[in-house]
Design a protein around this motif. Structure first.
Motif, PDB file in Angstrom:
ATOM      1  N   GLY A   1       0.810  -1.173   0.000  1.00  0.00           N
ATOM      2  CA  GLY A   1       0.000   0.000   0.000  1.00  0.00           C
ATOM      3  C   GLY A   1       0.859   1.243   0.000  1.00  0.00           C
ATOM      4  O   GLY A   1       2.070   1.221  -0.221  1.00  0.00           O
ATOM      5  N   TYR A   2       0.235   2.349   0.221  1.00  0.00           N
ATOM      6  CA  TYR A   2       0.918   3.644   0.192  1.00  0.00           C
ATOM      7  C   TYR A   2       2.001   3.707   1.258  1.00  0.00           C
ATOM      8  O   TYR A   2       3.100   4.181   1.012  1.00  0.00           O
ATOM      9  CB  TYR A   2      -0.111   4.762   0.401  1.00  0.00           C
ATOM     10  N   HIS A   3       1.700   3.232   2.432  1.00  0.00           N
ATOM     11  CA  HIS A   3       2.644   3.318   3.549  1.00  0.00           C
ATOM     12  C   HIS A   3       3.873   2.449   3.318  1.00  0.00           C
ATOM     13  O   HIS A   3       4.973   2.793   3.728  1.00  0.00           O
ATOM     14  CB  HIS A   3       1.949   2.915   4.849  1.00  0.00           C
ATOM     15  N   ASP A   4       3.705   1.320   2.650  1.00  0.00           N
ATOM     16  CA  ASP A   4       4.813   0.389   2.424  1.00  0.00           C
ATOM     17  C   ASP A   4       5.547   0.625   1.111  1.00  0.00           C
ATOM     18  O   ASP A   4       6.478  -0.109   0.794  1.00  0.00           O
ATOM     19  CB  ASP A   4       4.298  -1.046   2.447  1.00  0.00           C
ATOM     20  N   ALA A   5       5.139   1.625   0.339  1.00  0.00           N
ATOM     21  CA  ALA A   5       5.764   1.878  -0.961  1.00  0.00           C
ATOM     22  C   ALA A   5       7.213   2.323  -0.773  1.00  0.00           C
ATOM     23  O   ALA A   5       7.558   3.000   0.204  1.00  0.00           O
ATOM     24  CB  ALA A   5       4.982   2.942  -1.722  1.00  0.00           C
ATOM     25  N   GLU A   6       8.060   1.937  -1.711  1.00  0.00           N
ATOM     26  CA  GLU A   6       9.486   2.244  -1.608  1.00  0.00           C
ATOM     27  C   GLU A   6       9.856   3.566  -2.272  1.00  0.00           C
ATOM     28  O   GLU A   6      10.979   4.037  -2.120  1.00  0.00           O
ATOM     29  CB  GLU A   6      10.299   1.106  -2.229  1.00  0.00           C
ATOM     30  N   GLN A   7       8.949   4.156  -3.008  1.00  0.00           N
ATOM     31  CA  GLN A   7       9.215   5.428  -3.678  1.00  0.00           C
ATOM     32  C   GLN A   7       9.337   6.550  -2.657  1.00  0.00           C
ATOM     33  O   GLN A   7       8.775   6.487  -1.574  1.00  0.00           O
ATOM     34  CB  GLN A   7       8.094   5.763  -4.663  1.00  0.00           C
ATOM     35  N   GLY A  12       4.978   8.939  -6.711  1.00  0.00           N
ATOM     36  CA  GLY A  12       5.551   7.612  -6.891  1.00  0.00           C
ATOM     37  C   GLY A  12       4.940   6.585  -5.953  1.00  0.00           C
ATOM     38  O   GLY A  12       4.681   5.443  -6.342  1.00  0.00           O
ATOM     39  N   ARG A  13       4.693   7.016  -4.727  1.00  0.00           N
ATOM     40  CA  ARG A  13       4.098   6.099  -3.749  1.00  0.00           C
ATOM     41  C   ARG A  13       2.671   5.731  -4.138  1.00  0.00           C
ATOM     42  O   ARG A  13       2.260   4.579  -4.003  1.00  0.00           O
ATOM     43  CB  ARG A  13       4.123   6.734  -2.358  1.00  0.00           C
ATOM     44  N   ILE A  14       1.904   6.705  -4.602  1.00  0.00           N
ATOM     45  CA  ILE A  14       0.514   6.412  -4.960  1.00  0.00           C
ATOM     46  C   ILE A  14       0.471   5.561  -6.229  1.00  0.00           C
ATOM     47  O   ILE A  14      -0.373   4.674  -6.365  1.00  0.00           O
ATOM     48  CB  ILE A  14      -0.344   7.698  -5.084  1.00  0.00           C
ATOM     49  N   GLN A  15       1.397   5.786  -7.164  1.00  0.00           N
ATOM     50  CA  GLN A  15       1.454   4.950  -8.367  1.00  0.00           C
ATOM     51  C   GLN A  15       1.803   3.514  -8.000  1.00  0.00           C
ATOM     52  O   GLN A  15       1.206   2.563  -8.525  1.00  0.00           O
ATOM     53  CB  GLN A  15       2.467   5.500  -9.357  1.00  0.00           C
ATOM     54  N   GLU A  16       2.767   3.347  -7.107  1.00  0.00           N
ATOM     55  CA  GLU A  16       3.148   2.000  -6.685  1.00  0.00           C
ATOM     56  C   GLU A  16       2.002   1.307  -5.938  1.00  0.00           C
ATOM     57  O   GLU A  16       1.736   0.126  -6.149  1.00  0.00           O
ATOM     58  CB  GLU A  16       4.386   2.078  -5.797  1.00  0.00           C
ATOM     59  N   ALA A  17       1.319   2.058  -5.083  1.00  0.00           N
ATOM     60  CA  ALA A  17       0.205   1.481  -4.325  1.00  0.00           C
ATOM     61  C   ALA A  17      -0.946   1.098  -5.245  1.00  0.00           C
ATOM     62  O   ALA A  17      -1.535   0.020  -5.099  1.00  0.00           O
ATOM     63  CB  ALA A  17      -0.260   2.468  -3.260  1.00  0.00           C
ATOM     64  N   LEU A  18      -1.277   1.964  -6.191  1.00  0.00           N
ATOM     65  CA  LEU A  18      -2.379   1.648  -7.105  1.00  0.00           C
ATOM     66  C   LEU A  18      -2.008   0.517  -8.061  1.00  0.00           C
ATOM     67  O   LEU A  18      -2.866  -0.287  -8.435  1.00  0.00           O
ATOM     68  CB  LEU A  18      -2.792   2.895  -7.886  1.00  0.00           C
ATOM     69  N   ALA A  19      -0.736   0.428  -8.445  1.00  0.00           N
ATOM     70  CA  ALA A  19      -0.325  -0.664  -9.319  1.00  0.00           C
ATOM     71  C   ALA A  19      -0.386  -1.999  -8.584  1.00  0.00           C
ATOM     72  O   ALA A  19      -0.734  -3.025  -9.171  1.00  0.00           O
ATOM     73  CB  ALA A  19       1.085  -0.413  -9.840  1.00  0.00           C
ATOM     74  N   PRO A  23      -5.798  -3.349  -8.914  1.00  0.00           N
ATOM     75  CA  PRO A  23      -6.572  -4.417  -9.560  1.00  0.00           C
ATOM     76  C   PRO A  23      -7.367  -5.271  -8.572  1.00  0.00           C
ATOM     77  O   PRO A  23      -8.501  -5.659  -8.858  1.00  0.00           O
ATOM     78  CB  PRO A  23      -5.512  -5.255 -10.269  1.00  0.00           C
ATOM     79  N   ALA A  24      -6.795  -5.539  -7.414  1.00  0.00           N
ATOM     80  CA  ALA A  24      -7.507  -6.353  -6.418  1.00  0.00           C
ATOM     81  C   ALA A  24      -8.710  -5.600  -5.858  1.00  0.00           C
ATOM     82  O   ALA A  24      -9.795  -6.176  -5.678  1.00  0.00           O
ATOM     83  CB  ALA A  24      -6.568  -6.744  -5.291  1.00  0.00           C
ATOM     84  N   ILE A  25      -8.539  -4.318  -5.590  1.00  0.00           N
ATOM     85  CA  ILE A  25      -9.648  -3.506  -5.066  1.00  0.00           C
ATOM     86  C   ILE A  25     -10.751  -3.391  -6.109  1.00  0.00           C
ATOM     87  O   ILE A  25     -11.939  -3.566  -5.807  1.00  0.00           O
ATOM     88  CB  ILE A  25      -9.145  -2.113  -4.647  1.00  0.00           C
ATOM     89  N   LEU A  26     -10.360  -3.111  -7.350  1.00  0.00           N
ATOM     90  CA  LEU A  26     -11.346  -2.975  -8.423  1.00  0.00           C
ATOM     91  C   LEU A  26     -12.052  -4.301  -8.686  1.00  0.00           C
ATOM     92  O   LEU A  26     -13.282  -4.341  -8.838  1.00  0.00           O
ATOM     93  CB  LEU A  26     -10.660  -2.473  -9.694  1.00  0.00           C
ATOM     94  N   GLY A  27     -11.299  -5.384  -8.716  1.00  0.00           N
ATOM     95  CA  GLY A  27     -11.909  -6.699  -8.942  1.00  0.00           C
ATOM     96  C   GLY A  27     -12.867  -7.089  -7.833  1.00  0.00           C
ATOM     97  O   GLY A  27     -13.959  -7.604  -8.090  1.00  0.00           O
TER      98      GLY A  27
END
Length: 110
Positions: A1-7, A12-19, A23-27
């Motif tokens: 998630g956002y908190h665990d992102a390495e950016q 960058g953090r929000i892009q990594e979290a959404l990537a 898909p899991a949230i949307l699915g």
């Protein structure tokens, strides 16, 4: 998630979290809304209400997640160590007490 992102940057953090999680949230949201849609043509009014409530709740949740929370985190989200609980819990009095204990241990160990 956002908190665990390495950016390092917010974008960058929000892009990594959404990537990673997008898909899991949307699915999950789409399958929940799709399953609830089968309740709407029922003859029992309780099931119709339940289906409509679940569909609207899921659509609102997905809308706020992707169109409100993500841009909000990209603009104002925490960076670095900001927002972590451990530094807040290790306030000055606690750090002072622990540093004294460490100094005592160092002196006893030699």
């Amino acid at each position: 998630g956002y908190h665990d992102a390495e950016q390092a940057t917010r974008q960058g953090r929000i892009q990594e979290a959404l990537a990673a999680l997008g898909p899991a949230i949307l699915g999950g949201g789409l399958t929940t809304a799709g399953a609830a849609l089968f309740c709407t043509p029922c003859y029992i009014f309780l099931f119709v209400q339940l289906g409509v409530m679940l569909v609207l709740n899921t659509v609102l949740g997905l809308t706020f997640t992707f169109l409100f929370l993500a841009p909000l985190l990209a603009a104002f989200g925490p960076t670095g160590d900001t927002g972590q609980l451990l530094p807040m819990l290790l306030c000055r009095p606690c750090r002072r007490r622990w540093s004294n204990e460490e100094q005592c241990e160092k002196t006893w160990r030699g």
